[in-house]
Motif scaffolding. Sequence first.
Motif, mmCIF file in Angstrom:
data_model
loop_
_atom_site.group_PDB
_atom_site.id
_atom_site.type_symbol
_atom_site.label_atom_id
_atom_site.label_comp_id
_atom_site.label_asym_id
_atom_site.label_seq_id
_atom_site.Cartn_x
_atom_site.Cartn_y
_atom_site.Cartn_z
ATOM 1 N N GLU A 1 -4.383 16.590 -16.378
ATOM 2 C CA GLU A 1 -3.479 15.778 -15.811
ATOM 3 C C GLU A 1 -4.020 15.183 -14.554
ATOM 4 O O GLU A 1 -4.782 15.526 -13.729
ATOM 5 N N ASP A 2 -3.363 13.638 -14.440
ATOM 6 C CA ASP A 2 -3.701 13.098 -13.142
ATOM 7 C C ASP A 2 -3.455 13.818 -11.880
ATOM 8 O O ASP A 2 -2.391 14.474 -12.226
ATOM 9 N N LEU A 3 -4.036 13.364 -10.853
ATOM 10 C CA LEU A 3 -3.629 14.206 -9.761
ATOM 11 C C LEU A 3 -2.765 13.331 -8.732
ATOM 12 O O LEU A 3 -3.184 12.397 -8.280
ATOM 13 N N CYS A 4 -1.764 14.135 -8.404
ATOM 14 C CA CYS A 4 -0.895 13.258 -7.417
ATOM 15 C C CYS A 4 -1.379 13.526 -5.971
ATOM 16 O O CYS A 4 -1.405 14.685 -5.608
ATOM 17 N N ILE A 5 -1.911 12.376 -5.248
ATOM 18 C CA ILE A 5 -2.501 12.470 -4.115
ATOM 19 C C ILE A 5 -1.597 12.129 -2.975
ATOM 20 O O ILE A 5 -2.109 12.297 -1.867
ATOM 21 N N SER A 6 -0.302 11.950 -3.099
ATOM 22 C CA SER A 6 0.577 11.604 -2.014
ATOM 23 C C SER A 6 1.868 12.463 -1.804
ATOM 24 O O SER A 6 2.177 13.098 -2.979
ATOM 25 N N ARG A 7 2.458 12.606 -0.767
ATOM 26 C CA ARG A 7 3.888 13.116 -0.713
ATOM 27 C C ARG A 7 4.507 12.116 0.057
ATOM 28 O O ARG A 7 4.074 11.669 1.316
ATOM 29 N N PRO A 8 5.874 11.974 -0.281
ATOM 30 C CA PRO A 8 6.717 10.858 0.440
ATOM 31 C C PRO A 8 6.984 11.294 1.943
ATOM 32 O O PRO A 8 7.197 12.720 1.916
ATOM 33 N N VAL A 9 6.895 10.658 2.851
ATOM 34 C CA VAL A 9 7.184 11.092 4.323
ATOM 35 C C VAL A 9 8.314 11.580 4.392
ATOM 36 O O VAL A 9 8.699 12.735 5.016
ATOM 37 N N ALA A 10 9.393 11.106 3.582
ATOM 38 C CA ALA A 10 10.748 11.504 3.696
ATOM 39 C C ALA A 10 11.019 13.236 3.389
ATOM 40 O O ALA A 10 11.702 13.847 3.798
ATOM 41 N N ARG A 11 9.925 13.675 2.496
ATOM 42 C CA ARG A 11 9.739 14.925 2.160
ATOM 43 C C ARG A 11 8.973 16.069 3.286
ATOM 44 O O ARG A 11 9.234 16.871 3.244
ATOM 45 N N LEU A 12 7.871 15.403 3.336
ATOM 46 C CA LEU A 12 6.712 15.903 4.187
ATOM 47 C C LEU A 12 6.051 15.060 4.938
ATOM 48 O O LEU A 12 5.477 13.889 4.498
ATOM 49 N N ASN A 13 6.097 15.410 6.412
ATOM 50 C CA ASN A 13 5.417 14.057 7.109
ATOM 51 C C ASN A 13 4.192 14.831 7.677
ATOM 52 O O ASN A 13 3.610 14.203 8.538
ATOM 53 N N TRP A 14 3.989 16.254 7.630
ATOM 54 C CA TRP A 14 2.955 16.584 8.329
ATOM 55 C C TRP A 14 1.507 16.379 7.487
ATOM 56 O O TRP A 14 1.133 17.356 6.485
ATOM 57 N N GLY A 15 1.052 15.456 7.414
ATOM 58 C CA GLY A 15 -0.194 15.076 6.664
ATOM 59 C C GLY A 15 -0.673 13.730 7.387
ATOM 60 O O GLY A 15 -0.230 12.964 8.008
ATOM 61 N N ILE A 16 -1.908 13.402 6.501
ATOM 62 C CA ILE A 16 -2.646 11.982 6.995
ATOM 63 C C ILE A 16 -1.978 10.991 6.489
ATOM 64 O O ILE A 16 -1.896 10.828 5.136
ATOM 65 N N PRO A 17 -1.592 9.932 6.932
ATOM 66 C CA PRO A 17 -0.817 8.851 6.371
ATOM 67 C C PRO A 17 -1.852 7.857 5.425
ATOM 68 O O PRO A 17 -2.893 7.847 5.845
ATOM 69 N N LEU A 18 -1.275 7.581 4.327
ATOM 70 C CA LEU A 18 -2.156 6.846 3.353
ATOM 71 C C LEU A 18 -2.292 5.425 4.116
ATOM 72 O O LEU A 18 -1.320 4.719 4.410
ATOM 73 N N PRO A 19 -3.708 5.138 4.069
ATOM 74 C CA PRO A 19 -3.645 3.930 4.688
ATOM 75 C C PRO A 19 -3.250 2.515 4.272
ATOM 76 O O PRO A 19 -2.931 1.609 5.015
ATOM 77 N N PHE A 20 -3.032 2.680 2.871
ATOM 78 C CA PHE A 20 -2.521 1.484 2.107
ATOM 79 C C PHE A 20 -0.986 1.860 1.925
ATOM 80 O O PHE A 20 -0.078 0.748 1.408
ATOM 81 N N ASP A 21 -0.243 2.647 2.367
ATOM 82 C CA ASP A 21 1.213 2.705 2.192
ATOM 83 C C ASP A 21 1.768 3.828 3.389
ATOM 84 O O ASP A 21 1.782 5.230 3.057
ATOM 85 N N PRO A 22 2.244 3.339 4.477
ATOM 86 C CA PRO A 22 2.936 4.301 5.393
ATOM 87 C C PRO A 22 3.811 5.162 5.026
ATOM 88 O O PRO A 22 4.189 6.112 5.732
ATOM 89 N N ALA A 23 4.566 4.916 3.753
ATOM 90 C CA ALA A 23 5.716 5.785 3.514
ATOM 91 C C ALA A 23 5.196 7.148 2.841
ATOM 92 O O ALA A 23 6.168 8.011 2.669
ATOM 93 N N TYR A 24 3.864 7.224 2.701
ATOM 94 C CA TYR A 24 3.312 8.537 2.272
ATOM 95 C C TYR A 24 2.446 9.211 3.204
ATOM 96 O O TYR A 24 1.547 8.497 4.008
ATOM 97 N N VAL A 25 2.226 10.408 3.010
ATOM 98 C CA VAL A 25 1.094 11.113 3.679
ATOM 99 C C VAL A 25 0.141 11.749 2.426
ATOM 100 O O VAL A 25 0.665 11.838 1.274
ATOM 101 N N THR A 26 -0.847 12.170 2.840
ATOM 102 C CA THR A 26 -2.118 12.554 1.974
ATOM 103 C C THR A 26 -1.773 14.015 1.316
ATOM 104 O O THR A 26 -1.283 14.956 1.887
ATOM 105 N N TYR A 27 -1.999 14.245 -0.217
ATOM 106 C CA TYR A 27 -1.757 15.446 -0.546
ATOM 107 C C TYR A 27 -2.698 16.536 0.128
ATOM 108 O O TYR A 27 -3.996 16.138 0.203
#
Length: 524
Positions: free
Chosen positions: A201-227
């Motif tokens: 299965e392809d790996l989901c590498i992000s989590r929307p900030v709306a659900r989880l903000n305790w993570g490293i922001p994706l450098p190319f989309d600030p609406a997400y943090v890194t899985y």
Amino acid sequence: MSKPFYITTAIDYLNGRPHLGHAYEKIATDVIARARRSLGEKVFFLTGLDEHGQKVQQAAQKEGQEPQAYCDALAADWKEFARQLQLTNDDFVRTTEPRHKAVVQAILAKLHAAGHFYKAKHQGFYSVREETFLTEKDRRPDGTFDPAFGEVIELVEENYYFDLKQHQAWLLEYLEAHPDFIRPTSRRNEVLGLLKSNPLEDLCISRPVARLNWGIPLPFDPAYVTYVWFDALVNYLTVPAAHGDPTVLEALPATGLQPSSPETAPSLWPADAHVIGKDILKFHAVYWPIMLKAMGLPLPKQIIVHGWWQKDGARISKSTGNVVEPLAVIQEWGLDAFRYYVLRELDLGPDGNWTDAGFAARYQAELANGLGNLVNRSLSMLKRYRQGVVPARSDELAPDAAKAVAATERHWRDHELQGALQTIWALVNRANQYVDQTAPFKLAKDPAQAARLDEVLYNLGEICRVLAVLLWPFIPTTAERIYAQLGLGASPGRFTEAAWGGLTPGQAVGEPAPLFPRKDLVAK
Ligand code: MSP
């Protein structure tokens, strides 16, 4: 600079206190690191903490704290724990450190630019505890999900995915061509089976900030943090990068990290060994190699997979109170008894079972009556019969020692820690048997046997010295105490010291003192 032997542990989630499983993995890794250093190799040993993700965020919330403040306070306890275990780690990584964020973001930016990620909507069942969407394969025959997944909710989410499938054939081929990549073989077979039977299965590498903000922001989309797993695995590269490893910095020029002194920057990557537990095998043996390939970096040389501890035949669990408190055991029995027990009881690979009675039995038989008694009576007799002066050299036990030394080296190189301890205790037993057979206390009564008594006492003192060298990676304080009691200034931490004949005739030994006090005597 020549490449050090670079060895890592898993980095522990910072959502509680360290338990037996964490301690075991760290001690086993420390023993491998110390053994390599003893053999004269340069070693770099890394351990640390995994601080992002839902588990940690929820634990902080429960305590009513901000995640960073919560992590900072707990991290101090975990570092202190590493110190109390006498780990010889060369760095300690925390995934909330700026150096780590810089490396994670450089990797994300590179893989994004190279087209390894795509954005897609996914609707499905999500395990809050495991922080992952579940698939139909995770259902039990009755359609429900295993309680191990905790709360399962239905979720629709748009996320970034890492295209793993296209690397599956390559990974399978790599594993087939590198039979030592995953140890033990049973774990290798598990990964081969997984790759052969299912499309990845392809790996989901992000989590929307709306659900989880305790993570490293994706450098190319600030609406997400890194899985959290994509973030955590990168720790193995963070520290090489931060120390200026040219291999890593060339592959990831965007980290902004600079070697303080390029001439002395160590070449750490690729890691020689990742030591991990069986539950996180897929992350290390499937996701991590594919991530590295996409980055253009070589793979680690080996993944050493250990089993899990139970206590009294049941899962270790805070909620049921079925736990072993490492620090309480250490307080009562001493660190070396703890280090010894966990490695003697459980080989790297299978699962193990802790029992307090088993611990006490090994302490009494193997440490107090076995090693402790040997060293104590050897030294006491040297004191009593020869005023503490080492007699002329004798080589009667040299062949036994040489055999044990050679076998121990083989075990160390193969990471067979339990096997090494078995070999070393065969020598302890041989030496105790030698005391019984030669009966120095009888020889001492007969002046005509003075030369024979000299021989016996030399052999016993020298065996104790050799044992200290073989034991140093496992129980360093005890090994150093044996050296001190023998009146030796050098350290037992160098394998070359294991050569027979290190005790110098005429040299004075120090004061004997029990290494492992008998517990019944202590209690009185
Ligand atoms: N944070 C992740 C690892 C990320 S590595 C890039 C994680 N953390 S953990 O705290 O849950 O586990 C850390 C290590 O401890 C893992 O290797 C795990 O297998 C090990 N153990 C946890 N419980 C254990 C036992 N009961 N027995 C032996 N080891 C166990 O997973």
